[in-house]
Design a protein around this motif. Sequence first.
Motif, PDB file in Angstrom:
ATOM      1  N   ALA A 189       0.822  -1.217   0.000  1.00 58.37           N
ATOM      2  CA  ALA A 189       0.000   0.000   0.000  1.00 58.37           C
ATOM      3  C   ALA A 189       0.850   1.260   0.000  1.00 58.37           C
ATOM      4  O   ALA A 189       0.426   2.299  -0.514  1.00 58.37           O
ATOM      5  N   ARG A 190       2.043   1.182   0.562  1.00 62.75           N
ATOM      6  CA  ARG A 190       2.919   2.360   0.618  1.00 62.75           C
ATOM      7  C   ARG A 190       4.368   1.914   0.668  1.00 62.75           C
ATOM      8  O   ARG A 190       4.678   0.755   0.948  1.00 62.75           O
ATOM      9  N   THR A 191       5.256   2.846   0.400  1.00 62.91           N
ATOM     10  CA  THR A 191       6.689   2.600   0.502  1.00 62.91           C
ATOM     11  C   THR A 191       7.153   3.021   1.890  1.00 62.91           C
ATOM     12  O   THR A 191       6.907   4.154   2.304  1.00 62.91           O
ATOM     13  N   ALA A 192       7.809   2.087   2.600  1.00 63.14           N
ATOM     14  CA  ALA A 192       8.154   2.380   3.996  1.00 63.14           C
ATOM     15  C   ALA A 192       9.262   1.469   4.494  1.00 63.14           C
ATOM     16  O   ALA A 192       9.459   0.360   3.987  1.00 63.14           O
ATOM     17  N   LEU A 193       9.977   1.966   5.504  1.00 65.66           N
ATOM     18  CA  LEU A 193      10.937   1.171   6.260  1.00 65.66           C
ATOM     19  C   LEU A 193      10.403   0.971   7.674  1.00 65.66           C
ATOM     20  O   LEU A 193       9.754   1.866   8.225  1.00 65.66           O
ATOM     21  N   TYR A 194      10.716  -0.185   8.249  1.00 63.47           N
ATOM     22  CA  TYR A 194      10.257  -0.503   9.601  1.00 63.47           C
ATOM     23  C   TYR A 194      11.462  -0.845  10.475  1.00 63.47           C
ATOM     24  O   TYR A 194      12.263  -1.717  10.127  1.00 63.47           O
ATOM     25  N   PHE A 195      11.582  -0.139  11.608  1.00 59.60           N
ATOM     26  CA  PHE A 195      12.674  -0.350  12.545  1.00 59.60           C
ATOM     27  C   PHE A 195      12.135  -0.848  13.883  1.00 59.60           C
ATOM     28  O   PHE A 195      11.063  -0.400  14.324  1.00 59.60           O
ATOM     29  N   ARG A 196      12.863  -1.716  14.553  1.00 64.32           N
ATOM     30  CA  ARG A 196      12.557  -2.074  15.924  1.00 64.32           C
ATOM     31  C   ARG A 196      12.835  -0.854  16.795  1.00 64.32           C
ATOM     32  O   ARG A 196      13.883  -0.217  16.680  1.00 64.32           O
ATOM     33  N   ILE A 197      11.870  -0.484  17.651  1.00 65.70           N
ATOM     34  CA  ILE A 197      11.974   0.769  18.394  1.00 65.70           C
ATOM     35  C   ILE A 197      13.211   0.815  19.281  1.00 65.70           C
ATOM     36  O   ILE A 197      13.830   1.874  19.462  1.00 65.70           O
ATOM     37  N   GLY A 198      13.614  -0.362  19.803  1.00 63.93           N
ATOM     38  CA  GLY A 198      14.795  -0.383  20.657  1.00 63.93           C
ATOM     39  C   GLY A 198      16.067   0.020  19.941  1.00 63.93           C
ATOM     40  O   GLY A 198      17.015   0.503  20.567  1.00 63.93           O
ATOM     41  N   ASN A 199      16.094  -0.162  18.596  1.00 68.58           N
ATOM     42  CA  ASN A 199      17.272   0.232  17.820  1.00 68.58           C
ATOM     43  C   ASN A 199      17.345   1.732  17.584  1.00 68.58           C
ATOM     44  O   ASN A 199      18.387   2.238  17.145  1.00 68.58           O
ATOM     45  N   LEU A 200      16.239   2.429  17.847  1.00 68.96           N
ATOM     46  CA  LEU A 200      16.208   3.879  17.631  1.00 68.96           C
ATOM     47  C   LEU A 200      16.265   4.672  18.932  1.00 68.96           C
ATOM     48  O   LEU A 200      16.592   5.863  18.907  1.00 68.96           O
ATOM     49  N   ASP A 201      15.935   4.038  20.043  1.00 72.46           N
ATOM     50  CA  ASP A 201      15.976   4.735  21.337  1.00 72.46           C
ATOM     51  C   ASP A 201      17.372   4.676  21.941  1.00 72.46           C
ATOM     52  O   ASP A 201      17.568   4.318  23.107  1.00 72.46           O
ATOM     53  N   VAL A 202      18.362   4.985  21.112  1.00 71.40           N
ATOM     54  CA  VAL A 202      19.759   5.012  21.550  1.00 71.40           C
ATOM     55  C   VAL A 202      20.359   6.346  21.115  1.00 71.40           C
ATOM     56  O   VAL A 202      19.899   6.966  20.149  1.00 71.40           O
ATOM     57  N   PRO A 203      21.378   6.827  21.823  1.00 71.78           N
ATOM     58  CA  PRO A 203      21.958   8.134  21.465  1.00 71.78           C
ATOM     59  C   PRO A 203      22.699   8.101  20.142  1.00 71.78           C
ATOM     60  O   PRO A 203      23.162   7.049  19.697  1.00 71.78           O
ATOM     61  N   THR A 204      22.803   9.251  19.517  1.00 69.21           N
ATOM     62  CA  THR A 204      23.611   9.366  18.308  1.00 69.21           C
ATOM     63  C   THR A 204      25.085   9.264  18.693  1.00 69.21           C
ATOM     64  O   THR A 204      25.490   9.666  19.785  1.00 69.21           O
ATOM     65  N   ARG A 205      25.896   8.719  17.766  1.00 71.44           N
ATOM     66  CA  ARG A 205      27.284   8.414  18.104  1.00 71.44           C
ATOM     67  C   ARG A 205      28.284   9.117  17.178  1.00 71.44           C
ATOM     68  O   ARG A 205      29.439   8.730  17.105  1.00 71.44           O
ATOM     69  N   ARG A 206      27.827  10.138  16.476  1.00 72.44           N
ATOM     70  CA  ARG A 206      28.720  10.857  15.562  1.00 72.44           C
ATOM     71  C   ARG A 206      28.873  12.305  16.008  1.00 72.44           C
ATOM     72  O   ARG A 206      28.112  12.807  16.839  1.00 72.44           O
ATOM     73  N   ASN A 207      29.858  12.979  15.421  1.00 71.06           N
ATOM     74  CA  ASN A 207      30.063  14.388  15.712  1.00 71.06           C
ATOM     75  C   ASN A 207      30.458  15.114  14.437  1.00 71.06           C
ATOM     76  O   ASN A 207      30.597  14.499  13.370  1.00 71.06           O
ATOM     77  N   LYS A 208      30.652  16.411  14.531  1.00 67.71           N
ATOM     78  CA  LYS A 208      30.939  17.225  13.348  1.00 67.71           C
ATOM     79  C   LYS A 208      32.259  16.834  12.675  1.00 67.71           C
ATOM     80  O   LYS A 208      32.407  16.996  11.464  1.00 67.71           O
ATOM     81  N   ARG A 209      33.201  16.298  13.446  1.00 68.36           N
ATOM     82  CA  ARG A 209      34.501  15.958  12.870  1.00 68.36           C
ATOM     83  C   ARG A 209      34.386  14.831  11.847  1.00 68.36           C
ATOM     84  O   ARG A 209      35.164  14.762  10.897  1.00 68.36           O
ATOM     85  N   THR A 210      33.430  13.940  12.046  1.00 68.65           N
ATOM     86  CA  THR A 210      33.279  12.799  11.134  1.00 68.65           C
ATOM     87  C   THR A 210      32.316  13.086   9.986  1.00 68.65           C
ATOM     88  O   THR A 210      32.188  12.267   9.071  1.00 68.65           O
ATOM     89  N   LEU A 211      31.654  14.231  10.035  1.00 64.39           N
ATOM     90  CA  LEU A 211      30.639  14.537   9.021  1.00 64.39           C
ATOM     91  C   LEU A 211      31.249  14.815   7.650  1.00 64.39           C
ATOM     92  O   LEU A 211      30.697  14.407   6.630  1.00 64.39           O
ATOM     93  N   THR A 212      32.387  15.490   7.610  1.00 58.05           N
ATOM     94  CA  THR A 212      32.978  15.883   6.329  1.00 58.05           C
ATOM     95  C   THR A 212      33.269  14.680   5.444  1.00 58.05           C
ATOM     96  O   THR A 212      32.939  14.670   4.257  1.00 58.05           O
ATOM     97  N   GLU A 213      33.878  13.638   6.011  1.00 62.64           N
ATOM     98  CA  GLU A 213      34.209  12.454   5.227  1.00 62.64           C
ATOM     99  C   GLU A 213      32.952  11.732   4.765  1.00 62.64           C
ATOM    100  O   GLU A 213      32.891  11.231   3.636  1.00 62.64           O
ATOM    101  N   PHE A 214      31.950  11.668   5.622  1.00 66.40           N
ATOM    102  CA  PHE A 214      30.691  11.028   5.256  1.00 66.40           C
ATOM    103  C   PHE A 214      30.062  11.739   4.053  1.00 66.40           C
ATOM    104  O   PHE A 214      29.613  11.089   3.097  1.00 66.40           O
ATOM    105  N   LEU A 215      30.034  13.054   4.079  1.00 67.56           N
ATOM    106  CA  LEU A 215      29.448  13.813   2.979  1.00 67.56           C
ATOM    107  C   LEU A 215      30.308  13.739   1.727  1.00 67.56           C
ATOM    108  O   LEU A 215      29.790  13.729   0.606  1.00 67.56           O
ATOM    109  N   ARG A 216      31.620  13.679   1.899  1.00 66.06           N
ATOM    110  CA  ARG A 216      32.520  13.632   0.738  1.00 66.06           C
ATOM    111  C   ARG A 216      32.275  12.378  -0.076  1.00 66.06           C
ATOM    112  O   ARG A 216      32.357  12.395  -1.306  1.00 66.06           O
ATOM    113  N   ARG A 217      31.968  11.266   0.584  1.00 66.40           N
ATOM    114  CA  ARG A 217      31.794   9.993  -0.095  1.00 66.40           C
ATOM    115  C   ARG A 217      30.343   9.726  -0.503  1.00 66.40           C
ATOM    116  O   ARG A 217      30.071   8.747  -1.200  1.00 66.40           O
TER     117      ARG A 217
END
Length: 331
Positions: A189-217
């Motif tokens: 009926a629709r296009t969607a992704l489904y995540f287990r909620i426990g996998n999303l109720d965790v803190p983010t683990r990245r910072n601005k220093r790692t963002l440049t390389e991620f965007l470059r690639r």
Amino acid sequence: MPTSTTIPIDFVRELLTAVPDPARHAAYLASAGIAPALMDESSARVTTNQFSDLYRLLARELDDELPGMFSRPVRGGALKLLCLSMLEAPNLRVALYRLSCFFRLLIDDMRIQITVSHDVVCVALVPAQGAEPARVLAQEMMLKVVHGVTSWLAGKQLPLERADFCYPPPQHASAYAYLFPGPVFFDQARTALYFRIGNLDVPTRRNKRTLTEFLRRAPADWLFVSSAERVISHRVREYLENHLEGATPIDEVADVLHCSIRTLSRRLSVEGTSYQAIKDELRRDVAIQLLTKTATPVAVIGARIGFDDPTTFYRAFKKWTGSTPGAYRPT
């Protein structure tokens, strides 16, 4: 991302529809190292780096970070601002909510709707009122942005409970095993992704220093998932990649994975593939990587992926891609 993974030529064709003047296509393909003759072969493939180079080139030329996929462009710098806003979120679920709000400001054709039912979070692409669903590539890439950016923030590839698509299986449906690490369903009926909620109720683990390389690639780092994901077809491919020169029968792989041949075959069938299909796809992808990136003789490439007879390799490669190995050599 599996280093040997290649991408169906369909993705290249769809991406080039952002450039209405066909006369310009050859120059863009040449800049990405893609042989124009491959565009006429329905089974042709390109490397992840070739597709990413083409994607970044069009994004710059068109000033659109989702090139031609929506009615108005997503201007350069948008992905960086999105990631910066998500970095400060207290957890991944809040980060996903910020992503949905961000794209609501940029895209008129659809919105990203997030709902929670029991212990599952659904992230759905909802067309604007009265609008048809976006074309297939746009839906694929939007879900890869959702999954790729969120996985980057988590510091690992997030598993999916399932992935639904509102269209029939495309010609390149076999690639979805590496695009989306979980059960895939078409004609939904629709296009969607489904995540287990426990996998999303965790803190983010990245910072601005790692963002440049991620965007470059980008989009290479979030296009295909790592073969470390414990989907059984990925585990089979991972083992075979280290044993390509030998025969490697299915019973050997079943023993390594601690299951019977029957169980392995059944689990692969559930994932929409088979042992022989995985083996052929891996051989094809490794051959394409070696043909496009090295000057290794064709006969040697054939031997490296398990073909003692060069003629047999030629026939197999032509069956896999519609072209001879020579068509993939840089000109």
